[in-house]
Design a protein around this motif. Structure first.
Motif, short mmCIF file in Angstrom:
data_model
loop_
_atom_site.label_atom_id
_atom_site.label_comp_id
_atom_site.label_asym_id
_atom_site.label_seq_id
_atom_site.Cartn_x
_atom_site.Cartn_y
_atom_site.Cartn_z
N ALA A 4 0.87 -1.17 0.00
CA ALA A 4 0.00 0.00 0.00
C ALA A 4 0.91 1.22 0.00
CB ALA A 4 -0.92 0.00 1.21
N MET A 5 0.99 1.89 -1.14
CA MET A 5 1.83 3.07 -1.27
C MET A 5 0.96 4.30 -1.05
SD MET A 5 4.81 4.48 -1.87
CE MET A 5 5.85 3.25 -2.68
N TRP A 6 1.20 5.01 0.04
CA TRP A 6 0.39 6.15 0.45
C TRP A 6 1.08 7.45 0.06
CZ3 TRP A 6 -4.32 4.94 2.21
CH2 TRP A 6 -4.52 3.67 2.77
N SER A 7 0.35 8.32 -0.61
CA SER A 7 0.91 9.63 -0.93
C SER A 7 -0.21 10.61 -1.17
CB SER A 7 1.80 9.56 -2.18
OG SER A 7 1.03 9.58 -3.36
N ASN A 11 2.63 13.89 -6.71
CA ASN A 11 3.70 13.48 -5.80
C ASN A 11 4.53 12.32 -6.35
OD1 ASN A 11 5.18 13.42 -3.48
ND2 ASN A 11 3.67 12.34 -2.25
N LEU A 12 4.68 12.21 -7.67
CA LEU A 12 5.45 11.13 -8.28
C LEU A 12 4.77 9.77 -8.09
CD1 LEU A 12 8.26 11.36 -9.79
CD2 LEU A 12 9.26 10.26 -7.81
N SER A 13 3.56 9.78 -7.56
CA SER A 13 2.91 8.51 -7.22
C SER A 13 2.56 7.69 -8.45
CB SER A 13 1.66 8.76 -6.37
OG SER A 13 0.76 9.62 -7.03
N THR A 14 2.19 8.36 -9.55
CA THR A 14 1.87 7.59 -10.76
C THR A 14 3.13 7.01 -11.38
OG1 THR A 14 -0.03 9.04 -11.14
CG2 THR A 14 0.68 7.67 -12.98
#
Length: 235
Positions: A4-7, A11-14
């Protein structure tokens, strides 16, 4: 392994999702709780009608999928989540069975980028407060987008080592264009990532902000600093 990557947004999340999605051993899922969040709050976001029509809006059904069978029979599952989507009443127990990772970006950069896509963001919109609260419940490795852009391979190696996962060089590059797993909102938010084939280089100086934007970044800064002090560094 379920990550689970939370951001927060912008925020560079994609790009991180694409990095893990380019591994043959990972399935990926793009912001599972975005549609339930919009359906429950009624907040007006870009492409609202399309999102509600295309994605599951029941948070309990989404939570069940988070711990259900991994798509494609893959051994690992990477889920891109936003703490701001996990409003009161949404199930969170499923996250106890995940490796929880927390991705940060300096609030000045987040505010500058977010305001270019949606007007008049608030502290709740950019998620720093919610991320600190979620970290307190589900601690895990903290990574900063600036460190990733400065040294993508070093940071991805460090993250993989931290969570007990072998590093795969395929994480450093991906084909240009959208992915089948993108949420329907990608048409509005993911233009830069769709033009990319890997992580962009190091960012320059922080953007200059004025007025409400500067005040918003200042309000978010203590939350960012609280987590940034815990971040892992390249190995």
């Amino acid at each position: 392994m379920r990550i689970a990557m939370w951001s927060g947004p912008r925020n560079l999340s994609t790009a991180m999702t694409y990095a893990f999605g380019n591994r043959a051993d990972f399935a990926i899922w793009d912001e599972p709780f975005y549609a339930p969040y919009l359906a429950t709050t009624g907040i007006d976001h870009p492409m609202l009608a399309e999102i509600l029509a295309a994605h599951e809006t029941d948070p309990d059904k989404v939570a069940a999928r988070c711990i259900g069978s991994i798509p494609g029979g893959k051994p690992h599952f990477y889920m891109k989540h936003m703490p701001l989507h996990m409003i009161e009443g949404f199930p969170l127990d499923w996250a106890a069975g995940c490796v929880n990772v927390h991705l940060l970006r300096h609030p000045a950069r987040v505010v500058a980028s977010y305001a270019a896509k949606r007007e008049n963001p608030t502290l709740d919109d950019i998620g720093f407060r919610q991320q600190v609260e979620l970290f307190q419940r589900f601690p895990g490795p903290v990574i900063d987008s600036a460190d990733i852009r400065e040294d993508p391979e070093g940071m991805l190696r460090a993250l993989c080592a931290e969570i007990g996962l072998g590093f795969d060089p395929a994480m450093l590059h991906w084909p240009a264009g959208p992915r089948a797993e993108d949420g329907v909102w990608a048409a509005h938010w993911y233009g830069a990532v769709h033009r990319s084939t890997g992580f962009a280089g190091a960012e320059g100086p922080l953007p200059g902000l004025n007025g409400p934007a500067a005040a918003l970044a200042e309000a978010a800064l203590p939350y960012y600093e609280e987590l940034a002090d815990k971040r892992i560094l390249p190995r």
